[in-house]
Motif scaffolding. Structure first.
Motif, PDB file in Angstrom:
ATOM      1  N   ASP A   1      24.393  35.349  26.800  1.00 15.75           N
ATOM      2  CA  ASP A   1      23.177  35.257  27.615  1.00 15.75           C
ATOM      3  C   ASP A   1      22.732  33.825  27.894  1.00 15.75           C
ATOM      4  O   ASP A   1      21.711  33.605  28.543  1.00 15.75           O
ATOM      5  N   ALA A   2      23.475  32.864  27.388  1.00 16.92           N
ATOM      6  CA  ALA A   2      23.084  31.459  27.584  1.00 16.92           C
ATOM      7  C   ALA A   2      23.255  31.048  29.049  1.00 16.92           C
ATOM      8  O   ALA A   2      24.144  31.520  29.751  1.00 16.92           O
ATOM      9  N   LYS A   3      22.376  30.166  29.497  1.00 16.86           N
ATOM     10  CA  LYS A   3      22.475  29.601  30.841  1.00 16.86           C
ATOM     11  C   LYS A   3      23.251  28.280  30.803  1.00 16.86           C
ATOM     12  O   LYS A   3      23.698  27.782  31.838  1.00 16.86           O
ATOM     13  N   GLY A   4      23.357  27.750  29.593  1.00 15.24           N
ATOM     14  CA  GLY A   4      24.060  26.487  29.398  1.00 15.24           C
ATOM     15  C   GLY A   4      23.946  26.065  27.946  1.00 15.24           C
ATOM     16  O   GLY A   4      23.501  26.851  27.098  1.00 15.24           O
ATOM     17  N   PHE A   5      24.297  24.825  27.665  1.00 15.89           N
ATOM     18  CA  PHE A   5      24.319  24.349  26.286  1.00 15.89           C
ATOM     19  C   PHE A   5      23.958  22.872  26.205  1.00 15.89           C
ATOM     20  O   PHE A   5      24.327  22.085  27.078  1.00 15.89           O
ATOM     21  N   ILE A   6      23.243  22.530  25.131  1.00 18.40           N
ATOM     22  CA  ILE A   6      22.978  21.130  24.818  1.00 18.40           C
ATOM     23  C   ILE A   6      23.942  20.780  23.682  1.00 18.40           C
ATOM     24  O   ILE A   6      23.660  21.021  22.504  1.00 18.40           O
ATOM     25  N   VAL A   7      25.105  20.267  24.035  1.00 17.66           N
ATOM     26  CA  VAL A   7      26.129  19.929  23.052  1.00 17.66           C
ATOM     27  C   VAL A   7      25.863  18.506  22.559  1.00 17.66           C
ATOM     28  O   VAL A   7      25.835  17.557  23.361  1.00 17.66           O
ATOM     29  N   ILE A   8      25.657  18.373  21.242  1.00 16.80           N
ATOM     30  CA  ILE A   8      25.339  17.063  20.678  1.00 16.80           C
ATOM     31  C   ILE A   8      26.317  16.714  19.560  1.00 16.80           C
ATOM     32  O   ILE A   8      26.423  17.433  18.565  1.00 16.80           O
ATOM     33  N   PHE A   9      27.035  15.628  19.741  1.00 19.14           N
ATOM     34  CA  PHE A   9      27.919  15.117  18.692  1.00 19.14           C
ATOM     35  C   PHE A   9      27.049  14.266  17.756  1.00 19.14           C
ATOM     36  O   PHE A   9      26.452  13.274  18.187  1.00 19.14           O
ATOM     37  N   THR A  10      26.961  14.697  16.497  1.00 18.02           N
ATOM     38  CA  THR A  10      26.078  14.029  15.550  1.00 18.02           C
ATOM     39  C   THR A  10      26.685  14.120  14.151  1.00 18.02           C
ATOM     40  O   THR A  10      27.744  14.727  13.972  1.00 18.02           O
ATOM     41  N   CYS A  11      26.036  13.507  13.163  1.00 19.95           N
ATOM     42  CA  CYS A  11      26.587  13.512  11.814  1.00 19.95           C
ATOM     43  C   CYS A  11      25.497  13.281  10.777  1.00 19.95           C
ATOM     44  O   CYS A  11      24.323  13.106  11.131  1.00 19.95           O
ATOM     45  N   ASN A  12      25.883  13.254   9.502  1.00 17.12           N
ATOM     46  CA  ASN A  12      24.935  13.028   8.414  1.00 17.12           C
ATOM     47  C   ASN A  12      24.701  11.559   8.121  1.00 17.12           C
ATOM     48  O   ASN A  12      23.614  11.172   7.696  1.00 17.12           O
ATOM     49  N   THR A  13      25.734  10.751   8.298  1.00 16.68           N
ATOM     50  CA  THR A  13      25.736   9.400   7.739  1.00 16.68           C
ATOM     51  C   THR A  13      25.227   8.307   8.670  1.00 16.68           C
ATOM     52  O   THR A  13      24.878   7.224   8.207  1.00 16.68           O
TER      53      THR A  13
ATOM     54  N   GLY B   1      17.526  29.707  27.180  1.00 20.46           N
ATOM     55  CA  GLY B   1      18.920  29.808  27.605  1.00 20.46           C
ATOM     56  C   GLY B   1      19.766  28.578  27.397  1.00 20.46           C
ATOM     57  O   GLY B   1      20.939  28.563  27.771  1.00 20.46           O
ATOM     58  N   TYR B   2      19.190  27.547  26.793  1.00 17.63           N
ATOM     59  CA  TYR B   2      19.938  26.306  26.537  1.00 17.63           C
ATOM     60  C   TYR B   2      19.875  25.938  25.056  1.00 17.63           C
ATOM     61  O   TYR B   2      19.103  25.070  24.647  1.00 17.63           O
ATOM     62  N   PRO B   3      20.683  26.602  24.227  1.00 20.84           N
ATOM     63  CA  PRO B   3      20.698  26.288  22.795  1.00 20.84           C
ATOM     64  C   PRO B   3      21.415  24.975  22.496  1.00 20.84           C
ATOM     65  O   PRO B   3      22.273  24.535  23.258  1.00 20.84           O
ATOM     66  N   VAL B   4      21.049  24.366  21.380  1.00 21.38           N
ATOM     67  CA  VAL B   4      21.751  23.188  20.879  1.00 21.38           C
ATOM     68  C   VAL B   4      23.002  23.641  20.140  1.00 21.38           C
ATOM     69  O   VAL B   4      22.966  24.586  19.354  1.00 21.38           O
ATOM     70  N   ILE B   5      24.104  22.976  20.401  1.00 26.29           N
ATOM     71  CA  ILE B   5      25.346  23.157  19.652  1.00 26.29           C
ATOM     72  C   ILE B   5      25.690  21.783  19.082  1.00 26.29           C
ATOM     73  O   ILE B   5      26.099  20.889  19.816  1.00 26.29           O
ATOM     74  N   ALA B   6      25.491  21.600  17.776  1.00 26.70           N
ATOM     75  CA  ALA B   6      25.759  20.304  17.145  1.00 26.70           C
ATOM     76  C   ALA B   6      27.183  20.281  16.596  1.00 26.70           C
ATOM     77  O   ALA B   6      27.624  21.238  15.956  1.00 26.70           O
ATOM     78  N   ILE B   7      27.880  19.188  16.848  1.00 28.86           N
ATOM     79  CA  ILE B   7      29.264  19.031  16.389  1.00 28.86           C
ATOM     80  C   ILE B   7      29.392  17.724  15.615  1.00 28.86           C
ATOM     81  O   ILE B   7      29.006  16.665  16.103  1.00 28.86           O
ATOM     82  N   MET B   8      29.943  17.806  14.411  1.00 23.93           N
ATOM     83  CA  MET B   8      30.187  16.613  13.593  1.00 23.93           C
ATOM     84  C   MET B   8      31.612  16.134  13.870  1.00 23.93           C
ATOM     85  O   MET B   8      32.579  16.781  13.493  1.00 23.93           O
TER      86      MET B   8
END
Length: 207
Positions: free
Chosen positions: A58-70, A92-99
């Motif tokens: 059901d998403a209209k799109g995505f907020i893809v964020i490359f991020t990390c802990n350090t 409709g625009y969930p965050v998808i965080a990628i390390m």
């Protein structure tokens, strides 16, 4: 003596420029450009499950964020990343965080550390690990954090914005321009994104 001072001054200038360019960059020649269709991926989440964008029917799109802990820059943006998901996931625009970092180089970014960080901060979004570092090069991500806003279309998931979250990493209360929010708001209103690219400011991805 004067010559020695000049040499030292010149060296300091070089060091300053070098340090600055470590943290600020525009998108590189590699990776996605505005208007490109992003490929799908399947990455492991902190709960052990595999997550892909196709899971979000059901998403209209995505907020893809490359991020990390350090990375201190990424840490300073954590609350704002949480706020983005709280504001836009239901629209409709969930965050998808990628390390994206190599945990062998940055042990503080391994899966156990990611789980601990997500729990302590109360992450409300997937926090995925780019095992083998196969996804971030396709996007062209170079920093943490680095944002790629995707919109679902008949042609696929089209890249609509690339860059920073806003214009002040140091102080959320002093932000003047919220780049990601403006971009998502435009898409939700059926309008074009006015500012499609900004400089990503953060730590270099460790490969």
């Amino acid at each position: 003596m004067k010559k020695a001072v000049q040499i030292i001054s010149a060296a300091l200038v070089v060091l300053f420029i070098s340090a600055f360019t470590m943290y600020e960059t525009t998108t590189t020649g590699k990776g996605y450009k505005i208007g490109d269709v992003a490929e799908g991926f399947s990455l492991k989440n902190i709960d052990g499950k595999m997550v892909s964008l196709s899971d979000y029917k059901d998403a209209k799109g995505f907020i893809v964020i490359f991020t990390c802990n350090t990375c201190p820059y990424a840490v300073m943006y954590e609350d704002r990343i949480i706020a983005l998901n709280e504001k836009y996931a239901s629209k409709g625009y969930p965050v998808i965080a990628i390390m994206p970092n190599n945990p062998d180089i940055k042990p503080g970014d391994n899966m156990e550390a990611m789980k601990a960080r997500a729990k302590s901060k109360g992450f409300t979004f997937p926090y995925l690990i780019d095992e083998g570092q196969k996804v971030y090069p396709k996007y062209g991500a170079t920093k943490t954090p680095h944002v790629f806003l995707l919109q679902k279309t008949d042609a696929g998931k089209v890249v609509k914005y690339i860059g920073a979250i806003d214009d002040n990493y140091k102080d959320a209360s002093a932000v003047k321009t919220k780049y990601v929010e403006h971009a998502v708001d435009a898409l939700l209103a059926g309008k074009k994104v006015k500012q499609t690219e900004t400089k990503a400011i953060g730590c270099s991805i460790k490969a």
